[in-house]
Design an enzyme around this catalytic site. Sequence first.
Site, PDB file in Angstrom:
ATOM      1  N   SER A 184      53.119  32.244  31.678  1.00 40.97           N
ATOM      2  CA  SER A 184      53.968  32.202  30.488  1.00 40.97           C
ATOM      3  C   SER A 184      53.086  32.036  29.264  1.00 40.97           C
ATOM      4  CB  SER A 184      54.937  31.015  30.561  1.00 40.97           C
ATOM      5  OG  SER A 184      55.572  30.832  29.317  1.00 40.97           O
ATOM      6  N   TYR A 236      56.790  22.278  32.037  1.00 43.96           N
ATOM      7  CA  TYR A 236      56.765  23.726  32.274  1.00 43.96           C
ATOM      8  C   TYR A 236      55.480  24.337  31.691  1.00 43.96           C
ATOM      9  CZ  TYR A 236      58.322  28.605  31.951  1.00 43.96           C
ATOM     10  OH  TYR A 236      58.419  29.976  32.048  1.00 43.96           O
TER      11      TYR A 236
HETATM   12  N1  NAD Z   1      62.469  34.462  30.868  1.00 39.12           N
HETATM   13  C1  NAD Z   1      61.428  34.119  30.127  1.00 39.12           C
HETATM   14  O1  NAD Z   1      61.484  34.081  28.887  1.00 39.12           O
HETATM   15  C2  NAD Z   1      60.124  33.773  30.775  1.00 39.12           C
HETATM   16  C3  NAD Z   1      59.011  33.613  29.961  1.00 39.12           C
HETATM   17  C4  NAD Z   1      57.803  33.299  30.527  1.00 39.12           C
HETATM   18  C5  NAD Z   1      57.700  33.178  31.888  1.00 39.12           C
HETATM   19  N2  NAD Z   1      58.802  33.319  32.671  1.00 39.12           N
HETATM   20  C6  NAD Z   1      58.630  33.171  34.114  1.00 39.12           C
HETATM   21  O2  NAD Z   1      59.074  34.321  34.778  1.00 39.12           O
HETATM   22  C7  NAD Z   1      59.485  33.979  36.094  1.00 39.12           C
HETATM   23  C8  NAD Z   1      60.883  34.530  36.344  1.00 39.12           C
HETATM   24  O3  NAD Z   1      61.797  33.820  35.522  1.00 39.12           O
HETATM   25  P1  NAD Z   1      63.146  34.440  34.923  1.00 39.12           P
HETATM   26  O4  NAD Z   1      63.117  34.188  33.481  1.00 39.12           O
HETATM   27  O5  NAD Z   1      63.370  35.801  35.432  1.00 39.12           O
HETATM   28  O6  NAD Z   1      64.197  33.417  35.502  1.00 39.12           O
HETATM   29  P2  NAD Z   1      65.326  33.587  36.600  1.00 39.12           P
HETATM   30  O7  NAD Z   1      65.936  32.249  36.725  1.00 39.12           O
HETATM   31  O8  NAD Z   1      66.198  34.742  36.290  1.00 39.12           O
HETATM   32  O9  NAD Z   1      64.478  33.938  37.914  1.00 39.12           O
HETATM   33  C9  NAD Z   1      63.789  33.001  38.667  1.00 39.12           C
HETATM   34  C10 NAD Z   1      64.093  33.282  40.119  1.00 39.12           C
HETATM   35  O10 NAD Z   1      63.328  32.407  40.930  1.00 39.12           O
HETATM   36  C11 NAD Z   1      64.172  31.974  41.991  1.00 39.12           C
HETATM   37  N3  NAD Z   1      63.685  30.733  42.551  1.00 39.12           N
HETATM   38  C12 NAD Z   1      63.698  29.505  41.985  1.00 39.12           C
HETATM   39  N4  NAD Z   1      63.187  28.607  42.831  1.00 39.12           N
HETATM   40  C13 NAD Z   1      62.843  29.281  43.953  1.00 39.12           C
HETATM   41  C14 NAD Z   1      62.259  28.903  45.185  1.00 39.12           C
HETATM   42  N5  NAD Z   1      61.929  27.643  45.447  1.00 39.12           N
HETATM   43  N6  NAD Z   1      62.057  29.861  46.113  1.00 39.12           N
HETATM   44  C15 NAD Z   1      62.399  31.136  45.884  1.00 39.12           C
HETATM   45  N7  NAD Z   1      62.932  31.561  44.730  1.00 39.12           N
HETATM   46  C16 NAD Z   1      63.158  30.633  43.779  1.00 39.12           C
HETATM   47  C17 NAD Z   1      65.530  31.796  41.327  1.00 39.12           C
HETATM   48  O11 NAD Z   1      66.558  31.743  42.289  1.00 39.12           O
HETATM   49  C18 NAD Z   1      65.580  33.023  40.450  1.00 39.12           C
HETATM   50  O12 NAD Z   1      66.101  34.132  41.150  1.00 39.12           O
HETATM   51  C19 NAD Z   1      59.397  32.454  36.170  1.00 39.12           C
HETATM   52  O13 NAD Z   1      58.162  32.084  36.729  1.00 39.12           O
HETATM   53  C20 NAD Z   1      59.443  32.044  34.714  1.00 39.12           C
HETATM   54  O14 NAD Z   1      58.848  30.799  34.503  1.00 39.12           O
HETATM   55  C21 NAD Z   1      60.025  33.628  32.145  1.00 39.12           C
END
Ligand code: NAD
Length: 269
Positions: free
Chosen positions: A153, A166
Amino acid sequence: MNSLFDLSGKTAAVLGGTGELGGAMALALAQAGASVAILGRNAQNGDAKVARIEHEGGKARFFFADALDKAALVQTRNEIESSFGEISILVNAAGGNKPGATLPPGADFCALDLEAWNEVFDLNLAGGALIPSQVFGEKMVERGQGSIINIASMSGMIPLSRVVAYSAAKAAVLNLTMFLAREWAQQGVRVNAISPGFFPAEQNKKLLFNDDGSYSQRGQSIINHTPMARFGVAEELAGAVVFLASQKASSFMTGQNVVLDGGFSSCTI
Ligand SMILES: NC(=O)c1ccc[n+]([C@@H]2O[C@H](COP(=O)([O-])OP(=O)(O)OC[C@H]3O[C@@H](n4cnc5c(N)ncnc54)[C@H](O)[C@@H]3O)[C@@H](O)[C@H]2O)c1
């Protein structure tokens, strides 16, 4: 030139492919020709992502997986490899923030709940990079080829206010990415990171939006600080993930961090 980004014949595992960003990256890999194993805890979401990929003419299957359960993940890996294909691409996209580990505005940092800190740290570092890299990396090292892509991130590079656990966990993901890149560089396994800026998803919508859908104060302040003056759209990660997954396109690249944040981290005022 097209063959640089052709993933035909490859099998990819996308941990957290059930989510917003993981789902979009799974689709991109499938559109580039890879067979995609979508791994996560939510079968309904997983099946919906599979249906979307199949609708676009790609190949995908959902496998239940908890990224924090190493023993079960080994079994799932073995099942995927025997019934679906040998995995040479791993995208670590399970992760996210939790409200309990977010400091309320003006709250005392010293009162931050340690249990919530540990939960977010475990999910994003152990589940979001360490354990799946061990489980899937083991086979990649044995076979002498693979690409691991950790979704870190932008907040791992610049600690954001309030989401301290985080941000610190994502900084550790970037560090682990570089460690593993060096560790496995001569075994044919490349390890890189993608650092998204702000992309609306389930795990952050309460921070970015009010209940009526308008920007929260924090959401508005992020937009004001983003040179492109908008949030990202998950599909905008497609090019980066296919590039890093492709041995032909990024063969000399390992230990790097690709930032997609609309310029947020370049903006100082
Ligand atoms: N959305 C953003 O702005 C953003 C920015 C930077 C980084 N990220 C990172 O991107 C990645 C995806 O996030 P997102 O925004 O798509 O969120 P999201 O909540 O849509 O997706 C995260 C997924 O991870 C799954 N998950 C959570 N715990 C789990 C576990 N123990 N085992 C298996 N699956 C698990 C959830 O069920 C979900 O489907 C994450 O690592 C998040 O930190 C997101």
